[in-house]
Scaffold this active site. Structure first.
Site, PDB file in Angstrom:
ATOM      1  N   SER A   1      -2.662  -4.470  -5.735  1.00 43.60           N
ATOM      2  CA  SER A   1      -2.827  -5.667  -6.595  1.00 43.60           C
ATOM      3  C   SER A   1      -2.882  -6.669  -5.052  1.00 43.60           C
ATOM      4  O   SER A   1      -1.679  -6.082  -4.161  1.00 43.60           O
ATOM      5  CB  SER A   1      -0.773  -6.042  -7.011  1.00 43.60           C
TER       6      SER A   1
ATOM      7  N   GLU B   1      10.111   7.830 -16.274  1.00 41.42           N
ATOM      8  CA  GLU B   1      10.462   8.974 -16.365  1.00 41.42           C
ATOM      9  C   GLU B   1      11.609   9.173 -14.757  1.00 41.42           C
ATOM     10  O   GLU B   1      11.865   9.560 -14.557  1.00 41.42           O
ATOM     11  CB  GLU B   1       8.898   9.878 -16.561  1.00 41.42           C
TER      12      GLU B   1
ATOM     13  N   SER C   1       0.980   3.588  -3.334  1.00 41.74           N
ATOM     14  CA  SER C   1       0.087   4.805  -4.359  1.00 41.74           C
ATOM     15  C   SER C   1      -0.812   4.770  -3.338  1.00 41.74           C
ATOM     16  O   SER C   1      -1.887   4.027  -2.917  1.00 41.74           O
ATOM     17  CB  SER C   1      -0.505   4.168  -5.672  1.00 41.74           C
TER      18      SER C   1
ATOM     19  N   GLY D   1       0.785  -1.353   0.029  1.00 45.69           N
ATOM     20  CA  GLY D   1      -0.167  -0.619  -0.116  1.00 45.69           C
ATOM     21  C   GLY D   1       0.439   0.840  -0.228  1.00 45.69           C
ATOM     22  O   GLY D   1       0.847   1.721   1.008  1.00 45.69           O
TER      23      GLY D   1
ATOM     24  N   GLU E   1      14.852  -6.635  -3.418  1.00 43.44           N
ATOM     25  CA  GLU E   1      15.139  -7.024  -4.694  1.00 43.44           C
ATOM     26  C   GLU E   1      14.562  -6.521  -5.617  1.00 43.44           C
ATOM     27  O   GLU E   1      12.977  -5.985  -6.211  1.00 43.44           O
ATOM     28  CB  GLU E   1      14.325  -8.229  -3.597  1.00 43.44           C
TER      29      GLU E   1
ATOM     30  N   THR F   1       7.926   4.836 -12.486  1.00 39.32           N
ATOM     31  CA  THR F   1       7.603   5.246 -14.046  1.00 39.32           C
ATOM     32  C   THR F   1       8.501   5.406 -15.302  1.00 39.32           C
ATOM     33  O   THR F   1       9.837   5.907 -14.164  1.00 39.32           O
ATOM     34  CB  THR F   1       6.558   6.798 -14.746  1.00 39.32           C
TER      35      THR F   1
HETATM   36  C1  FAD Z   1      -0.147  -2.904 -12.860  1.00 44.42           C
HETATM   37  C2  FAD Z   1      -0.103  -2.148 -11.636  1.00 44.42           C
HETATM   38  C3  FAD Z   1       0.200  -2.404 -10.099  1.00 44.42           C
HETATM   39  C4  FAD Z   1       0.405  -2.091  -9.554  1.00 44.42           C
HETATM   40  N1  FAD Z   1       1.051  -2.228  -8.011  1.00 44.42           N
HETATM   41  C5  FAD Z   1       0.399  -1.713  -7.298  1.00 44.42           C
HETATM   42  C6  FAD Z   1       1.028  -1.772  -5.841  1.00 44.42           C
HETATM   43  O1  FAD Z   1       0.851  -2.920  -6.011  1.00 44.42           O
HETATM   44  N2  FAD Z   1       0.989  -0.916  -4.752  1.00 44.42           N
HETATM   45  C7  FAD Z   1       1.067   0.283  -4.501  1.00 44.42           C
HETATM   46  O2  FAD Z   1       0.811   1.107  -4.155  1.00 44.42           O
HETATM   47  N3  FAD Z   1       1.298   0.577  -6.240  1.00 44.42           N
HETATM   48  C8  FAD Z   1       1.520   0.302  -7.530  1.00 44.42           C
HETATM   49  N4  FAD Z   1       0.552   0.692  -9.130  1.00 44.42           N
HETATM   50  C9  FAD Z   1       1.069   1.950  -8.622  1.00 44.42           C
HETATM   51  C10 FAD Z   1       2.484   2.255  -9.052  1.00 44.42           C
HETATM   52  O3  FAD Z   1       3.302   1.846  -8.669  1.00 44.42           O
HETATM   53  C11 FAD Z   1       1.820   4.055 -10.394  1.00 44.42           C
HETATM   54  O4  FAD Z   1       0.576   3.355 -11.174  1.00 44.42           O
HETATM   55  C12 FAD Z   1       3.535   4.870 -10.361  1.00 44.42           C
HETATM   56  O5  FAD Z   1       3.830   4.763  -9.377  1.00 44.42           O
HETATM   57  C13 FAD Z   1       2.939   5.917 -10.509  1.00 44.42           C
HETATM   58  O6  FAD Z   1       1.553   6.599 -10.532  1.00 44.42           O
HETATM   59  P1  FAD Z   1       0.491   7.221 -11.379  1.00 44.42           P
HETATM   60  O7  FAD Z   1       0.553   5.870 -11.785  1.00 44.42           O
HETATM   61  O8  FAD Z   1       0.323   8.277 -10.100  1.00 44.42           O
HETATM   62  O9  FAD Z   1       1.375   8.647 -12.198  1.00 44.42           O
HETATM   63  P2  FAD Z   1       1.643  10.289 -11.664  1.00 44.42           P
HETATM   64  O10 FAD Z   1       2.014   9.653 -10.931  1.00 44.42           O
HETATM   65  O11 FAD Z   1       0.400  10.361 -12.653  1.00 44.42           O
HETATM   66  O12 FAD Z   1       2.192  10.051 -12.897  1.00 44.42           O
HETATM   67  C14 FAD Z   1       1.882  10.213 -14.308  1.00 44.42           C
HETATM   68  C15 FAD Z   1       2.552  10.540 -15.343  1.00 44.42           C
HETATM   69  O13 FAD Z   1       3.652  11.757 -15.119  1.00 44.42           O
HETATM   70  C16 FAD Z   1       5.003  11.683 -15.164  1.00 44.42           C
HETATM   71  N5  FAD Z   1       5.931  12.355 -13.519  1.00 44.42           N
HETATM   72  C17 FAD Z   1       5.586  12.648 -12.789  1.00 44.42           C
HETATM   73  N6  FAD Z   1       6.293  12.785 -11.519  1.00 44.42           N
HETATM   74  C18 FAD Z   1       7.034  13.004 -12.158  1.00 44.42           C
HETATM   75  C19 FAD Z   1       8.658  14.127 -12.905  1.00 44.42           C
HETATM   76  N7  FAD Z   1       9.334  14.023 -11.412  1.00 44.42           N
HETATM   77  N8  FAD Z   1       9.413  14.013 -13.991  1.00 44.42           N
HETATM   78  C20 FAD Z   1       9.091  13.234 -15.138  1.00 44.42           C
HETATM   79  N9  FAD Z   1       7.572  12.667 -15.372  1.00 44.42           N
HETATM   80  C21 FAD Z   1       7.071  12.788 -13.801  1.00 44.42           C
HETATM   81  C22 FAD Z   1       4.901  10.231 -14.953  1.00 44.42           C
HETATM   82  O14 FAD Z   1       6.416   9.760 -15.327  1.00 44.42           O
HETATM   83  C23 FAD Z   1       3.791  10.179 -15.520  1.00 44.42           C
HETATM   84  O15 FAD Z   1       3.805   9.482 -16.771  1.00 44.42           O
HETATM   85  C24 FAD Z   1       0.661  -0.402  -9.766  1.00 44.42           C
HETATM   86  C25 FAD Z   1       0.589   0.195 -10.927  1.00 44.42           C
HETATM   87  C26 FAD Z   1       0.357  -0.750 -11.721  1.00 44.42           C
HETATM   88  C27 FAD Z   1      -0.087  -0.327 -13.436  1.00 44.42           C
END
Ligand code: FAD
Lengths: 389, 365
Positions: A161, A374, A129, A127, A243, A372
């Site tokens: 997840s 980025e 995000s 937990g 890991e 991501t």
């Molecule tokens: C299949 C899947 C499984 C996941 N499992 C988990 C989980 O088990 N537990 C959990 O906690 N989370 C989980 N996540 C969440 C994942 O960690 C987040 O999607 C990820 O951290 C990105 O956050 P966001 O989607 O809110 O994108 P945002 O942070 O909103 O980003 C949107 C866009 O802005 C860009 N951006 C943001 N900040 C910057 C910066 N400083 N510089 C350049 N670009 C930037 C990003 O790269 C992206 O392109 C999962 C996501 C997916 C898709």
């Protein structure tokens, strides 16, 4: 330099392969983009059997129920399990929670949590995000307020997840809203049965069922705090680097790539000349072969660093970033080569490779694992190359 | 599994870097380029004195007997410093051919000289080179393109099409560049890289000029080429690593819009991408070196390393010229030295496309 494994490591791999050949028949293997409940449960059973042999946490110290080996053996396990397409389970406990508890947990916490993970008996979810917080994780809002012998949690977690299979959530919560943002966060383990926790389904495009996890006045005993209060951010970030080899993910994709090469060498979906006889196709296959090799070596570089006692940091981001993009390059290439046949899902009698290509293309849209692409580039530039913020 | 360098290798890296930083500044690189020879005699003498020309040649001939990993470490540094001279051509590619194919007399006659720097070997290839028997002896005719350092060479190894047995095998012969009938013309290459068109007009060859057996040279040639290809990858790697360091350093202090350009994400991400490619290149190159050291053929590994090296070169060139921007378009700025040499090494010993083709051929059913 030595690109070889030791004889014992080779023997371990051999035994593992024998085990997998015997225990994981082809029809039970995972198909990209399709994860059924039955498959998940099958994966759990395999984990239990691995644990009986002390293989599941093969790299953990014996005192915590592990196999007493190291990151290389853990990497071999990940690589072979991934290649054999064993449905994945237990990975957050084994890869993230366990190592964190080993470093920051009390003796009681170690005794309580670690052996169960090593035995494959428990599932964890992560937990981090939240609905309003992803990349900028330090701004997280879920609140944990101290109240006597308890913490009271309110807020919600996003993209959980494994939520529906998990027993526990490993989570970050804000314990000091006054402090500077990274200094007011703490790390907890929450039993998901605790009252006040509820799940809202959040199906992913790869067939997985995740959740949004709501916390409504959830009371956790103080013993759920991992490490120091308000140091949770730093605890979590150090252990994220443990890991991170990503060998499972690599091998999972590599298997489909190898199958795809074999397919192209012998056939074409429309019954024409084998695809690999087209020079352009051959060329693309060679490019991806090179990409896969690079990915593999970058993953092993991370595992090797861990085994030598170093803490990979930007190196893990290098491997992860490369992997996310290589997986996408392969998926796009395979889609292009197969033409309209690539759009056929598992279940279609005409789907090449059991629909794995259609599935892997969906899976490849997950460009956000552990940050991501980025964010990984930011880490490599700033932490790896020391560029200014 | 161990991807680290040994203490010895670290020492080699460190001392090579120190030496080249002192002895091979880019002013010297420019001089070598302007001279048209692509060579710096004084530096060459010192390099020979350090034993670098014999790094992976056997001790019995005066070499160090080091591994290909050692050679890789050294060539990374050589590339990093844009070191001029026929290091790769003479001391790796051609020397390996002599070592693998030659008889004891030939080795004794040539290898110690290669190591001391007095003998400079080069290799002429091409299917227009033909050996024929005439009056009880062999003669060589035809021409070869892109022969590196032919103008400095004391001996040219010609990989020729044998007349007595069917193509595609090769007869390797040693030719004296001063012999009658040998003429060479500079091909006027990028950065004055000394490449020649060498013409052989019925050149009579002495009896002992065949390296190994007639029409059995292919295997030796292949093996030597593989070893040289790894050195070429290492050289590329060192150069790309240096470009990365240069741009990161520059981005830290060049200011635009009130802040260092290194704070701009577009700049950071270019650097990050180059770092990823450098790391990948390093793993692929050392893997190929290590496999060859184990006595394995490493065909795929060498091809993957070289195919990647070409892409790495292009990425470094692009990052360099875009981050240094306008100033890198000037002759006085060093970036152009790196990008020109990137093109030379990309083309040398098979470019990306060539090696991808080889790789593809191995993947067939
Ligand atoms: C299949 C899947 C499984 C996941 N499992 C988990 C989980 O088990 N537990 C959990 O906690 N989370 C989980 N996540 C969440 C994942 O960690 C987040 O999607 C990820 O951290 C990105 O956050 P966001 O989607 O809110 O994108 P945002 O942070 O909103 O980003 C949107 C866009 O802005 C860009 N951006 C943001 N900040 C910057 C910066 N400083 N510089 C350049 N670009 C930037 C990003 O790269 C992206 O392109 C999962 C996501 C997916 C898709």
């Amino acid at each position: 330099m030595d690109f070889n494994f030791t004889l014992q490591q080779e023997k371990f791999r051999e035994e593992l392969r024998e085990f997998l050949t015997a225990e994981v028949p082809v029809e039970k293997q995972e198909i990209f983009g399709l994860l059924t409940e039955e498959q998940y449960q099958f994966g759990r059973e395999i984990n239990l059997k691995l644990a009986e042999r002390k293989w599941l946490a093969v790299g953990w110290p014996e005192e915590h129920g592990g196999g007493g080996k190291g990151p290389i053996e853990q990497g071999i396990l990940a690589e072979d399990m991934g290649y054999w397409r064993v449905p994945k389970s237990g990975s957050i406990g084994l890869g993230i929670v366990g190592p964190a508890i080993m470093v920051f947990g009390t003796q009681d916490q170690k005794d309580q949590y670690l052996p169960a993970i090593a035995k494959g008996e428990v599932e964890y979810c992560q937990g981090f995000s939240e609905p309003n917080v992803g990349s900028d994780l330090g701004s997280l809002e879920l609140r944990a307020e101290r109240d006597g012998d308890e913490y009271v949690l309110n807020g919600s977690k996003m993209f959980t997840s494994y939520a529906y299979h998990a027993n526990y959530m490993y989570l970050l919560a804000r314990t000091d809203p006054q402090a500077q943002k990274h200094r007011g966060i703490s790390l907890f383990i929450a039993d998901l049965k605790t009252s006040g926790i509820s799940l809202t389904p959040l199906p992913y495009i790869n067939g997985e069922m995740a959740a949004q996890t709501i916390f409504d006045n959830v009371r956790l005993p103080l013993s759920c705090l991992i490490g120091e209060e308000n140091r949770g951010w730093y605890h979590a970030m150090t252990t994220l680097d443990y890991e991170r080899s990503g060998l499972w993910r690599y091998a999972n994709v590599r298997r489909v790539f190898d199958d795809f090469v074999e397919f192209c060498n012998g056939s074409s979906p429309d019954g024409g000349q084998p695809l690999a006889e087209h020079p352009l196709v051959r060329h693309q296959l060679a490019q991806r072969r090179l990409g896969m090799e690079t990915w593999k070596l970058l993953c092993w570089n991370v595992a090797w660093m861990q085994s030598s006692g170093a803490v990979p940091n930007s190196e893990a981001s290098v491997a992860f970033l490369y992997g996310s993009e290589e997986r996408l390059r392969f998926a796009e290439m395979a889609m292009e080569v197969l033409g309209p046949y690539a759009t056929l899902r598992n279940g279609s009698p005409m789907a090449p490779l059991l629909g794995n290509i259609e599935g892997i293309h969906r899976e490849a849209m997950h460009l956000h694992g552990a940050g991501t692409t980025e964010i990984h580039r930011n880490i490599i530039a700033q932490r790896g190359l020391g560029m200014p913020r | 599994m161990d991807f680290g360098l040994t203490e010895q290798e670290e020492i080699l890296r460190h001392s090579a870097r120190e030496f080249l930083e002192a002895e091979c500044p880019t002013s010297l690189v420019r001089q070598a380029e302007e001279s048209g020879e692509g060579h710096a005699r004084e530096l060459w003498r010192k390099i020979a004195g350090l034993g670098w020309l014999g790094i992976s040649l056997p001790e019995q001939f005066g070499g160090t007997g080091g591994s290909l990993t050692d050679q890789t470490v050294l060539f990374e540094e050589i590339g990093r410093a844009l070191t001029p001279g026929p290091l790769l051509t003479s001391s790796v590619l051609a020397a390996q051919i002599v070592l693998i194919a030659g008889n004891d007399d030939q080795k004794t006659a040539l290898i110690p000289g290669v190591i001391s720097g007095e003998v400079i070997l080069t290799l002429a290839r091409g299917d227009r080179l033909e050996t024929a028997s005439r009056d009880g002896g062999l003669t060589l005719s035809g021409d070869s393109l892109f022969v590196p350092y032919a103008g400095l060479a004391t001996n040219i190894i010609c990989a020729t099409r044998p007349a007595i047995r069917a193509w595609p095998d090769t007869t390797l012969v040693l030719v004296d560049p001063k012999a009658a009938g040998v003429t060479m013309t500079s091909m006027e290459s990028i950065a004055n890289y000394p490449q020649f068109l060498v013409d052989f007009d019925d050149v009579p060859l002495p009896d002992d000029s065949v390296l190994g057996q007639t029409a059995e040279g292919m295997q030796a040639l292949d093996l030597a080429v593989r070893r040289a290809t790894v050195a070429q990858c290492a050289e590329t790697l060192g150069r790309a690593q240096k470009v990365l360091e240069m741009v990161v350093e520059y981005a830290g202090h060049r200011v635009a819009f009130g802040r260092p350009i290194g704070t701009f994400q577009a700049v950071q991400h270019r650097c990050a991408d180059l770092r990823v490619a450098v790391d990948g290149g390093r793993m692929l190159t050392y893997q190929a070196a290590w496999k060859l050291d184990q006595g394995l053929t490493a065909d795929d590994e060498v091809s993957m390393a070289k195919a990647q090296a070409g892409m790495l070169s292009r990425l470094a060139t692009e990052a360099g010229h875009s981050i240094f921007a306008g100033i890198s378009f000037t002759v006085e700025h060093d970036m152009q030295l790196y990008s020109a040499r990137a093109k030379i090494s990309e083309a040398n010993l098979g470019d990306t496309e060539y090696h991808l083709d080889r790789l593809a051929a191995q993947m067939g059913s």
